[in-house]
Design a protein around this motif. Sequence first.
Motif, mmCIF file in Angstrom:
data_model
loop_
_atom_site.group_PDB
_atom_site.id
_atom_site.type_symbol
_atom_site.label_atom_id
_atom_site.label_comp_id
_atom_site.label_asym_id
_atom_site.label_seq_id
_atom_site.Cartn_x
_atom_site.Cartn_y
_atom_site.Cartn_z
ATOM 1 N N SER A 86 -39.043 -7.896 22.495
ATOM 2 C CA SER A 86 -40.224 -7.066 22.748
ATOM 3 C C SER A 86 -39.930 -5.600 22.440
ATOM 4 C CB SER A 86 -40.651 -7.216 24.216
ATOM 5 O OG SER A 86 -41.614 -6.240 24.560
ATOM 6 N N THR A 141 -44.329 -11.786 16.291
ATOM 7 C CA THR A 141 -43.662 -10.506 16.005
ATOM 8 C C THR A 141 -44.036 -9.957 14.639
ATOM 9 O OG1 THR A 141 -41.686 -11.527 15.035
ATOM 10 C CG2 THR A 141 -41.682 -11.159 17.427
ATOM 11 N N TYR A 159 -43.940 -7.664 26.188
ATOM 12 C CA TYR A 159 -43.294 -8.891 26.657
ATOM 13 C C TYR A 159 -44.331 -9.951 27.038
ATOM 14 C CZ TYR A 159 -40.802 -11.925 29.997
ATOM 15 O OH TYR A 159 -40.302 -12.993 30.688
#
Length: 395
Positions: free
Chosen positions: A300, A389, A307
């Motif tokens: 994160s 991500t 997160y």
Amino acid sequence: MENLFSRSVDPEIREALLNNDEASAAAVLQQYLQEQENIPLNIAVTGDTGSGKSTFVNTIRGVGDDAEGAAPTGVVETTKEVTPYPHPNFPNITLWDLPGIGTMKFPAAEYLKKVGFERFDFFIIVSADRFRENDVKLAKEIQRMEKKFYFVRSKIDNNIRDERRKRDFSEERTLKQIRDNCTQSLQDQGFRSSQVFLVSGFDPHLYDFPDLLRTLERELPEHKRDAFMLAMPNTSLEMIDRKKEAFQSKIKYVASLSAAVAGVPVPGISVAVDAVLLVSVFTRYVFGFGLNISSLKRLSKRTNIPYEELKKEIMSPLAATEITTNLILRILVQVASLPVLMAAEEVCRYIPILGIPLSMGFSFTFTYKALNFFLNVLAEDAKRVFEKTGLNSRE
């Protein structure tokens, strides 16, 4: 692995089971599993001042340069002594940050002796520009001592950023020029036919970083190969698939051990010991895929994705939590067919003659199915987190 997960129960475990001592049996079993997880792997990383070797150490360990326990980085030489940095999730794997050979006034042979050459499985020689005389001398000495070494050209992201300002910029051409320049500098010093890996410590999914990991994995001894790969950061969806395959190849051995424990004629104890077995294996799955809390928080921070947003991609109740026997037993009863197999295993114990063999068969099937089921779920979780991500879209 064959010796550990054989079809016969270790005498110490068998005695504990026959004495109805569940705690002792579980403790011995846990010790055996940890022995397999503790195969040591020692990686040496060296390079001149400012080469980026400390950042490389941190990247392999999956920690940021400013994280607690990270190898210190800076524009001046920060490594004065040989310093070990255990992997945060796999403490059997240690990266050693070595002083640059240029900072220690020794010939290459004496340098290797000084840093404790024998302990390392292989060497990474890092440079932020051209490889120099000291790098080549060190490589030749490592080669003479019949150890593996790899040339890594770091800080490629800086080079790409600088070149991108040019009107006729081509990333492919820039990378080729850097690679050719490194290779030529090695050849000028009499070192031929050596591959140079172009990497960025801040973007391990880009350039040659994944290829470097594949090469290291391929060239390691077989008994250390999986330990290395499972500890590496998820640099691609392919890496996650390879981790899954490595875990999958061990399932039959774990299931065989479960069946062997079921062969001990003590009602009720097999399921309890199986739960301990599953806690150990599932914990390894979660850490290997980077789905434990600390790994997710590091990811994160590195990607600037909250997160909680990463957690939303996770379906398995085993990830991002502490795995206990109570959690395992609660989850298992919710998975189709597994409660039936658990009950069948216990019922079979009371059948004369054929009962124990049947119980062992059900135990093998139960463990095999449980491990495969949750391995598949966790692998898919890891892929969703990786895709969240956006790292795969930057390849």
